[in-house]
Design an enzyme around this catalytic site. Structure first.
Site, mmCIF file in Angstrom:
data_model
loop_
_atom_site.group_PDB
_atom_site.id
_atom_site.type_symbol
_atom_site.label_atom_id
_atom_site.label_comp_id
_atom_site.label_asym_id
_atom_site.label_seq_id
_atom_site.Cartn_x
_atom_site.Cartn_y
_atom_site.Cartn_z
ATOM 1 N N LYS A 178 -4.449 70.310 -35.475
ATOM 2 C CA LYS A 178 -3.068 70.778 -35.564
ATOM 3 C C LYS A 178 -2.200 69.999 -34.580
ATOM 4 C CE LYS A 178 -0.579 73.974 -33.635
ATOM 5 N NZ LYS A 178 0.720 73.298 -33.629
ATOM 6 N N GLY A 231 -2.276 69.995 -23.875
ATOM 7 C CA GLY A 231 -1.015 70.730 -23.886
ATOM 8 C C GLY A 231 -0.761 71.346 -22.523
ATOM 9 N N THR A 235 -0.798 77.494 -22.025
ATOM 10 C CA THR A 235 -1.483 77.560 -23.323
ATOM 11 C C THR A 235 -2.983 77.349 -23.129
ATOM 12 O OG1 THR A 235 0.485 76.468 -24.204
ATOM 13 C CG2 THR A 235 -1.352 76.759 -25.719
ATOM 14 N N GLU A 253 -7.018 69.273 -21.628
ATOM 15 C CA GLU A 253 -6.191 68.314 -20.874
ATOM 16 C C GLU A 253 -4.832 68.974 -20.713
ATOM 17 O OE1 GLU A 253 -6.020 64.501 -22.706
ATOM 18 O OE2 GLU A 253 -8.108 64.091 -22.297
ATOM 19 N N CYS A 287 2.550 63.551 -19.365
ATOM 20 C CA CYS A 287 1.830 64.380 -18.396
ATOM 21 C C CYS A 287 1.508 63.599 -17.128
ATOM 22 C CB CYS A 287 0.547 64.893 -19.033
ATOM 23 S SG CYS A 287 -0.460 63.577 -19.723
ATOM 24 N N GLU A 389 5.785 72.244 -13.219
ATOM 25 C CA GLU A 389 5.960 71.067 -14.081
ATOM 26 C C GLU A 389 7.300 71.173 -14.817
ATOM 27 O OE1 GLU A 389 3.516 70.727 -17.626
ATOM 28 O OE2 GLU A 389 3.171 68.612 -17.202
#
Ligand code: NDP
Length: 485
Positions: A178, A231, A235, A253, A287, A389
């Site tokens: 996805k 992500g 999450t 990750e 990231c 972040e």
């Protein structure tokens, strides 16, 4: 709401492009224009169920296919990515807001490289054997783990989508994947290339839709024993909480808040130039971006002046314009999040040295989601601006007086994804690298990658390592076979 005449993105299940079973679609927004330009399936657990069944049916034939044959198919996909670079780059830029030039130079070539690297790695993959004196031979038998779930984010859409699925396919797994619903177009185009390359039906299945619905259904599905996810950390926690009691293999990750440490003995021009890239490439939506810059005090003013001056020179605007260096942020919600953090920085006592405002470029981009590249000073390393972040074109800059202080500040967040160190002192470079709590440390460079190396974060930046043999091992089950001599 449906907007007539718009292109419909479709799911890819069992080798067929299919509508979501409910018939429901979401709007796919072009963030540079702030307008919908296509429709993306709003899939749910029933679509995921179909995809898992297709992947299960395809599994045995794919898992037992000779690795050279699998390799040839994956290389054909890589060739097709190369041949369609322009179309894929345009789709990537339109979905995500990034400069077309960047998509063409980085995202698409790296997607092709992911396919190539893992396709060929699989034919060189060797397992281990141990001779136990004269009594036994132990060997490690590795077999593909089964149907795996791959979930990817919006910031580097095709690059990270292929980073997840390429090692899974190369290892002999079949996949239910996805992509982010914010950036689905390149995965859709990719599925067409898979058909063209002759990928057997059901080996790769792509279910588009929302994370909490389609994504969660993948994570919860009992027929999927391994999940590879890239992500956000929040999450990731949710996925881990769902998957852990089911004893699934997990590779996560996650987010980063990466330090960029500049010592006074650095190559000044290189350090400034590359720190600008590390701060603002892809609008700061990588990231691995270096969003906290620590500069040795004796160089602080000179570095800050040069950094601010070069930041002011970055053109913000239409992603399709070749001069543009900073495109649109991915969504209106993300724009508001980034602007909210700039306000927070002001409240926390920060000084905005440059930037800080939304940009309205005009023309077709008049309603797009653009923010000036922003540099902030005067904040402590412990404030929220420096702990959370932001994932936008916003960096802070802080002086330090000693190596010890630089390390203390660098390691002061819950994240540990990457770090950059600028120094010409080789001994110091190695000493500092060994003390930074990050999965990857770049000395005098940024974003340089060798796919043979293990990749992943420490602390709340992730669990597990991807890249190289680690990724192929992740997608296999290891059995120890002990043969008595
Ligand atoms: P999210 O965590 O919001 O989403 C990532 C993916 O997970 C999307 O496809 C999302 O779908 C899906 N998802 C959301 N909720 C669930 C759920 N409950 N179950 C299963 N899947 C779910 O991240 P973003 O897309 O916002 O990406 C940005 C983040 O990714 C940043 O934190 C960044 O640091 C991190 N990142 C980490 C990298 C690394 O290598 N460590 C590399 C690149 C990014 P949907 O979009 O529909 O919500």
């Amino acid at each position: 709401m449906f907007v007539t005449g718009m292109q419909k993105i479709l799911n890819y299940i069992g080798g067929q492009h299919t509508e979501p079973l409910t018939g429901r679609y979401l709007q796919n927004i072009n963030p540079a224009e702030g307008k919908p330009y296509s429709l993306v399936p709003d899939s749910d657990a029933t679509d995921v169920q179909q995809a898992v069944e297709a992947a299960q049916q395809a599994f045995n034939a794919w898992a037992t296919m000779p690795p050279e044959k699998r390799c040839a198919i994956l290389l054909r996909i890589a060739d097709l990515i190369d041949r369609n670079t322009e179309q894929l780059a345009l789709a990537e830029s339109t979905d995500q807001g990034k400069p077309l030039k960047l998509a063409r130079a980085v995202d698409i070539p790296r997607a092709s490289l992911n396919m190539r690297f893992f396709a060929t790695a699989a034919i060189h993959f060797a397992s281990e054997a141990h001779i136990t004196g004269s009594e036994a031979v132990n060997y490690t038998l590795r077999t593909p783990v089964g149907v795996v779930g791959c979930i990817s984010p919006w910031n580097l859409p095709l690059y990270l989508f292929t980073w997840k699925i390429a090692p899974a396919l190369a290892a002999g797994c079949t996949v239910v994947a996805k992509p982010s619903e914010l950036t689905p177009m390149t995965a859709y185009l990719f599925s067409k290339l898979c058909t063209e390359a002759g990928l057997p039906h059901g080996v790769l299945n792509i279910v588009h839709g929302l994370g909490p619905k389609a994504g969660q259904a993948i994570v919860e599905h009992p027929g999927i024993p391994a999940i590879s996810f890239t992500g956000g950390t929040a999450t990731g926690k949710k996925i881990a909480a769902t998957a852990a009691p089911m004893f699934k293999k997990l590779s996560l990750e996650l987010g980063g808040k990466n330090p960029n440490i500049v010592f006074a003995d650095c190559d000044f021009d290189l350090a400034v130039r590359t720190s600008i890239q590390a701060a603002f490439s892809n609008q700061g939506e990588i990231c691995l971006c270096g969003s906290r810059i620590f500069v040795e005090r004796s160089l602080y003013q000179k570095f800050t002046d040069a950094f601010v001056q070069q930041t002011r020179g970055l053109t913000v605007g239409d992603p399709l314009d070749e001069q543009t260096r900073i495109g649109a942020l991915v969504s209106e919600a993300h724009l508001n999040k980034v602007l909210g953090y700039i306000d927070l920085a002001r409240q926390e006592g920060g000084t905005i040295l440059t930037g800080g405002k939304q940009v309205r470029p005009g023309g077709r981009c008049a309603h797009g989601y653009f923010v000036e590249p922003t540099v902030i000073s005067g904040l402590s390393e412990t404030c929220r601006t420096n702990q959370e972040e932001i994932f936008g074109p916003v960096v802070t800059i802080i002086p330090f007086d000693s190596e010890e202080e630089a390390l203390h500040m660098a390691n002061s967040t819950p994240y540990g994804l990457s770090a950059t160190v600028w120094t010409t002192n080789l001994t110091r470079a190695h000493r500092v690298a060994a003390q930074i709590h990050s999965g990857i440390i770049w000395i005098n460079c940024w974003l340089f990658r060798d796919l043979r190396t293990p990749f992943g974060g420490m602390k709340q930046s992730g669990v597990g390592r991807e890249g190289g043999w680690e990724a192929l091992r992740f997608f296999t089950e290891a059995r120890n076979v002990c043969v008595k001599l």
